[in-house]
Design an enzyme around this catalytic site. Structure first.
Site, mmCIF file in Angstrom:
data_model
loop_
_atom_site.group_PDB
_atom_site.id
_atom_site.type_symbol
_atom_site.label_atom_id
_atom_site.label_comp_id
_atom_site.label_asym_id
_atom_site.label_seq_id
_atom_site.Cartn_x
_atom_site.Cartn_y
_atom_site.Cartn_z
ATOM 1 N N GLU A 226 7.719 39.053 55.365
ATOM 2 C CA GLU A 226 6.688 38.164 55.912
ATOM 3 C C GLU A 226 5.518 37.975 54.948
ATOM 4 O OE1 GLU A 226 7.477 36.389 58.251
ATOM 5 O OE2 GLU A 226 9.127 37.505 59.139
ATOM 6 N N HIS A 235 12.835 31.160 52.531
ATOM 7 C CA HIS A 235 14.113 31.858 52.578
ATOM 8 C C HIS A 235 15.004 31.426 51.416
ATOM 9 C CE1 HIS A 235 13.137 32.123 57.089
ATOM 10 N NE2 HIS A 235 12.914 33.312 56.532
ATOM 11 N N ASP A 246 15.112 26.829 47.652
ATOM 12 C CA ASP A 246 13.969 27.727 47.884
ATOM 13 C C ASP A 246 12.877 27.534 46.843
ATOM 14 O OD1 ASP A 246 15.105 28.890 45.669
ATOM 15 O OD2 ASP A 246 15.155 30.926 46.491
ATOM 16 N N ASP A 290 17.296 46.142 56.336
ATOM 17 C CA ASP A 290 16.277 46.687 55.432
ATOM 18 C C ASP A 290 16.883 47.496 54.295
ATOM 19 O OD1 ASP A 290 14.441 45.551 57.111
ATOM 20 O OD2 ASP A 290 13.248 47.374 57.382
#
Length: 371
Positions: A226, A235, A246, A290
């Site tokens: 973020e 993205h 992008d 993650d």
């Protein structure tokens, strides 16, 4: 046994889709409707960014930018009132990811290690608040709201059960709360529009690496992702449809978002390319777990540095300390109140690092301990 594996696969897939990795695009759509000028200014950002990079950017010039962060914890239940340690762990992750000192940097495929970037951007909890008083860089607000939605963005205002931001030109405001709709987080991309909603919002279950974190998003990479948006990254598959752009030259064209943690190479030669390495699914701006993320690229670094210089330029001169306060009493001898590290933690034992010395006249001195 076969039926068990099928059920397990379905559950894992459901979990991945049930949790929405990022809703920044939806947040931008809401802002465009509410503030037409924001949309107009955002439409100019990419051209302005390209021009700035061509005219000003030099990757070989080393200059560390430190961004003061204020974390607003807005809580209804005691579990949502996350600990200082959980917040410190998130600042640690941001610094590791943006400076490429993350331990999983070794997992970057060799084909991309030459473009994996130390962005030279660091983060610290603010030590001085907008009024010039000492602060931990953490605010805590108890609320009657059981959760906050993307649509209302109510967590960012005291009048709607959240808390007002600190001066958004001088601080990165991060609100941590219970987000409804299984959303992990969202951010406000920059422009020249003075946006009252500027900042980042992260669900408390995905903030940091300990405490209330859970599931596959438990290593602090939601905030990394973020903050990337907050610094003008999109993205890796672009903002519209599949095989989008992008606006970064060194990230491969990507068909769509990647979930979970694919094996490398993944989706080779997609979008009509001859890219045998496939998707850069370990990029922080993808949607993987993650534990699968580990890099920004040099091209992404250039865009983030451009964003700071063009739209968040106060951060170039702002830091975690402030200028010494001049006391009218020339005979006054200021007294040391405490010594903290860049994460706001009290220190009495020192290792090589940067420390902030806080005095009773509200002045702050930054000192570097070399040994």
């Amino acid at each position: 046994m076969k039926n068990y594996l099928v059920i397990l696969t379905l559950l894992l897939s459901f979990t991945s889709f049930a949790q929405q990795r990022c809703h920044t695009n939806e947040h931008v759509e809401n802002l465009n409707k509410k503030y037409p000028q924001y949309q107009k200014n955002r439409n100019q950002v990419n051209k302005q960014t390209i021009n700035w990079i061509e005219s000003n950017y030099q990757n070989d010039v080393k200059s560390i930018i430190t961004i003061p962060v204020v974390v607003h914890v807005v809580w209804n239940t005691s579990q949502e009132n996350i600990s200082d340690q959980q917040i410190f762990s998130q600042i640690d992750v941001l610094n590791a990811d943006f400076r490429r000192t993350n331990i999983d940097a070794i997992m970057t495929p060799s084909v991309w290690t030459s473009i994996a970037a130390d962005t030279e951007i660091e983060f610290c909890l603010a030590s001085v608040d907008p009024n010039g008083a000492f602060t931990s860089g953490i605010t805590r607000t108890q609320t009657s709201e059981t959760s906050f939605s993307l649509q209302t963005d109510a967590v960012k205002a005291t009048a709607t059960g959240g808390i007002n931001p600190w001066n958004q030109n001088n601080y990165l405001n991060i609100w941590v709360c219970d987000l409804s709709g299984n959303i992990l987080g969202y951010a406000t991309p920059p422009s020249s529009f003075n946006n009252p909603h500027d900042g980042v919002v992260v669900n408390h279950t995905n903030f940091g690496t300990l405490g209330t974190v859970q599931g596959a998003y438990n290593k602090g990479r939601t905030a990394t992702h973020e903050v990337g948006h907050w610094l003008n990254l999109v993205h890796t598959w672009g903002n519209s449809g599949s095989c989008g752009n992008d606006n970064v030259n060194d990230t491969p064209t990507q068909e769509e978002a990647n979930l979970n943690c694919p094996a490398f190479p993944h989706n080779a030669n997609s979008c009509g390319t001859s890219n045998s390495s496939g998707d850069m699914f370990m990029n922080y701006m993808d949607y993987t777990n993650d534990g699968c993320m580990n890099l920004f690229t040099l091209g992404q670094k250039a865009r983030m540095i451009a964003a700071i210089n063009q739209y968040r330029s106060n951060l170039l001169s702002n830091s975690c300390s402030t200028n010494t306060v001049v006391n009218d009493n020339l005979n006054y001898e200021k007294k040391l109140v405490k010594i903290i590290d860049v994460l706001g933690r009290n220190r009495s034992i020192f290792t090589p690092a940067i420390y902030l010395y806080i005095y009773d006249d509200n002045s702050v001195e930054k000192k570097v301990i070399l040994r």
